[in-house]
Design a protein around this motif. Sequence first.
Motif, PDB file in Angstrom:
ATOM      1  N   TYR A 176      -1.312   1.828 -17.168  1.00 27.29           N
ATOM      2  CA  TYR A 176      -0.407   2.651 -16.370  1.00 27.29           C
ATOM      3  C   TYR A 176       1.022   2.585 -16.915  1.00 27.29           C
ATOM      4  O   TYR A 176       1.730   3.597 -16.968  1.00 27.29           O
ATOM      5  CB  TYR A 176      -0.413   2.184 -14.914  1.00 27.29           C
ATOM      6  CG  TYR A 176      -1.706   2.436 -14.179  1.00 27.29           C
ATOM      7  CD1 TYR A 176      -2.546   3.471 -14.561  1.00 27.29           C
ATOM      8  CD2 TYR A 176      -2.097   1.644 -13.104  1.00 27.29           C
ATOM      9  CE1 TYR A 176      -3.738   3.707 -13.894  1.00 27.29           C
ATOM     10  CE2 TYR A 176      -3.287   1.877 -12.429  1.00 27.29           C
ATOM     11  CZ  TYR A 176      -4.104   2.900 -12.829  1.00 27.29           C
ATOM     12  OH  TYR A 176      -5.276   3.136 -12.162  1.00 27.29           O
ATOM     13  N   LEU A 228       0.823  -1.211   0.000  1.00 25.91           N
ATOM     14  CA  LEU A 228       0.000   0.000   0.000  1.00 25.91           C
ATOM     15  C   LEU A 228       0.856   1.261   0.000  1.00 25.91           C
ATOM     16  O   LEU A 228       0.496   2.272  -0.615  1.00 25.91           O
ATOM     17  CB  LEU A 228      -0.927  -0.003   1.215  1.00 25.91           C
ATOM     18  CG  LEU A 228      -1.978  -1.119   1.254  1.00 25.91           C
ATOM     19  CD1 LEU A 228      -2.825  -0.990   2.518  1.00 25.91           C
ATOM     20  CD2 LEU A 228      -2.866  -1.083   0.014  1.00 25.91           C
ATOM     21  N   PHE A 229       2.016   1.199   0.671  1.00 28.40           N
ATOM     22  CA  PHE A 229       2.906   2.370   0.731  1.00 28.40           C
ATOM     23  C   PHE A 229       3.428   2.722  -0.666  1.00 28.40           C
ATOM     24  O   PHE A 229       3.328   3.864  -1.113  1.00 28.40           O
ATOM     25  CB  PHE A 229       4.061   2.079   1.689  1.00 28.40           C
ATOM     26  CG  PHE A 229       5.088   3.171   1.734  1.00 28.40           C
ATOM     27  CD1 PHE A 229       4.882   4.303   2.512  1.00 28.40           C
ATOM     28  CD2 PHE A 229       6.258   3.066   0.992  1.00 28.40           C
ATOM     29  CE1 PHE A 229       5.833   5.319   2.543  1.00 28.40           C
ATOM     30  CE2 PHE A 229       7.207   4.072   1.021  1.00 28.40           C
ATOM     31  CZ  PHE A 229       6.996   5.206   1.798  1.00 28.40           C
ATOM     32  N   GLN A 280       2.305   1.674  -3.550  1.00 27.61           N
ATOM     33  CA  GLN A 280       1.222   1.929  -4.479  1.00 27.61           C
ATOM     34  C   GLN A 280       0.857   3.407  -4.507  1.00 27.61           C
ATOM     35  O   GLN A 280       0.413   3.934  -5.536  1.00 27.61           O
ATOM     36  CB  GLN A 280       0.002   1.078  -4.092  1.00 27.61           C
ATOM     37  CG  GLN A 280      -1.273   1.394  -4.848  1.00 27.61           C
ATOM     38  CD  GLN A 280      -1.201   0.998  -6.308  1.00 27.61           C
ATOM     39  OE1 GLN A 280      -0.255   0.342  -6.736  1.00 27.61           O
ATOM     40  NE2 GLN A 280      -2.206   1.389  -7.068  1.00 27.61           N
ATOM     41  N   ALA A 281       1.062   4.091  -3.377  1.00 24.68           N
ATOM     42  CA  ALA A 281       0.688   5.501  -3.283  1.00 24.68           C
ATOM     43  C   ALA A 281       1.741   6.438  -3.887  1.00 24.68           C
ATOM     44  O   ALA A 281       1.467   7.628  -4.061  1.00 24.68           O
ATOM     45  CB  ALA A 281       0.449   5.885  -1.826  1.00 24.68           C
ATOM     46  N   ILE A 282       2.935   5.928  -4.191  1.00 20.56           N
ATOM     47  CA  ILE A 282       4.002   6.769  -4.738  1.00 20.56           C
ATOM     48  C   ILE A 282       3.938   6.716  -6.261  1.00 20.56           C
ATOM     49  O   ILE A 282       4.012   5.646  -6.857  1.00 20.56           O
ATOM     50  CB  ILE A 282       5.383   6.294  -4.245  1.00 20.56           C
ATOM     51  CG1 ILE A 282       5.441   6.353  -2.714  1.00 20.56           C
ATOM     52  CG2 ILE A 282       6.486   7.153  -4.843  1.00 20.56           C
ATOM     53  CD1 ILE A 282       6.745   5.832  -2.141  1.00 20.56           C
ATOM     54  N   ALA A 283       3.818   7.854  -6.884  1.00 19.37           N
ATOM     55  CA  ALA A 283       3.708   7.912  -8.343  1.00 19.37           C
ATOM     56  C   ALA A 283       5.008   7.455  -8.998  1.00 19.37           C
ATOM     57  O   ALA A 283       6.108   7.637  -8.447  1.00 19.37           O
ATOM     58  CB  ALA A 283       3.368   9.334  -8.780  1.00 19.37           C
ATOM     59  N   ASP A 284       4.848   6.850 -10.180  1.00 18.58           N
ATOM     60  CA  ASP A 284       6.041   6.341 -10.879  1.00 18.58           C
ATOM     61  C   ASP A 284       7.017   7.448 -11.237  1.00 18.58           C
ATOM     62  O   ASP A 284       8.230   7.272 -11.169  1.00 18.58           O
ATOM     63  CB  ASP A 284       5.610   5.599 -12.141  1.00 18.58           C
ATOM     64  CG  ASP A 284       4.614   6.408 -12.972  1.00 18.58           C
ATOM     65  OD1 ASP A 284       4.618   7.643 -12.882  1.00 18.58           O
ATOM     66  OD2 ASP A 284       3.829   5.793 -13.709  1.00 18.58           O
ATOM     67  N   THR A 339       5.412   0.581 -12.137  1.00 16.25           N
ATOM     68  CA  THR A 339       4.032   1.002 -12.377  1.00 16.25           C
ATOM     69  C   THR A 339       3.093  -0.182 -12.516  1.00 16.25           C
ATOM     70  O   THR A 339       1.931  -0.108 -12.100  1.00 16.25           O
ATOM     71  CB  THR A 339       3.971   1.861 -13.652  1.00 16.25           C
ATOM     72  OG1 THR A 339       4.922   2.927 -13.544  1.00 16.25           O
ATOM     73  CG2 THR A 339       2.590   2.454 -13.844  1.00 16.25           C
TER      74      THR A 339
END
Length: 288
Positions: free
Chosen positions: A215, A126-127, A129-133, A158
């Motif tokens: 994505y 989850l951590f 997943q929240a950071i943009a590529d 991604t």
Amino acid sequence: MTATRERNASPGARPRPRRAPLARRFWARLSRNSAFRTLGPFVPVVALWWLVAEAGVFPDAFFVGPDRVVAEVGDLLRKGILPGYLSDSLTRLGYGVGFGLLIGLPMGFLTAMSLRVRKAVWPILLFFQAIADIAWLPIVIVWFGFSLTSVTFVIVYTIVFPLMLSVVAGVEQVPGELVRAARSLGAGRVRVFVEVILPGALPAVASGVRTGLGYGWRALVAAEIIVGTSGIGFMMFDARRVGDVSQVFLGMIVLGVLWYMLDALILAPFEKATVERWGMVRSMEGDG
């Protein structure tokens, strides 16, 4: 003549079927044509684009019409630039998707089927997943430079996390009754996984692959704009630098067409087939 009319109007007489208007019949036949269903919605878009360009609402330096873009296509094809850039982008996408699937699918099933692994991995999943590529690009450039590895890393990052979440959701959707029934018939863990869990989770996996590739496709363009030295994203960024808006429009069209073809020819049929397969499993379960 009156008798004839009375016979035609008698209760036992069948009324003549009324033919639909010619325009309606023509539209019905046209709407059944696959090429029209695919290209038809774009006709008003291209027409509006052409009208805005011809009306001179925006200066030519900021907005060009379809004719300029078509001319640019011919020029880049003659020079061999567009095929080379396309090949580079698709090669990078292939590497990223391949490694993303090799990592995301096993990790997704392992996370879904092992409670210990899930407890350990889920917060991390989850951590990240929240950071943009695109947030990884500065450090990736420091690590790998302006190379294929940098672009591949961003695409893999991604794809992996949405794919893992989809796999976990798919495994959770498999009815427990099917798993218990298979075990009661003597099936071991491997057979339960291959014959029950994997087919049941495939629809969610197909949706995850479709979403992840979408994505990844956008991440490819972003990475090529920042760290690429070739490819469609680099072409668009380089065209912006020299003020060639027609190449920017061309790049957007190429990206849209390529993704539409990939989705329509491969991803959508795969997802549809897996959903139909799952529907048959649920139907047999209900009949039993």
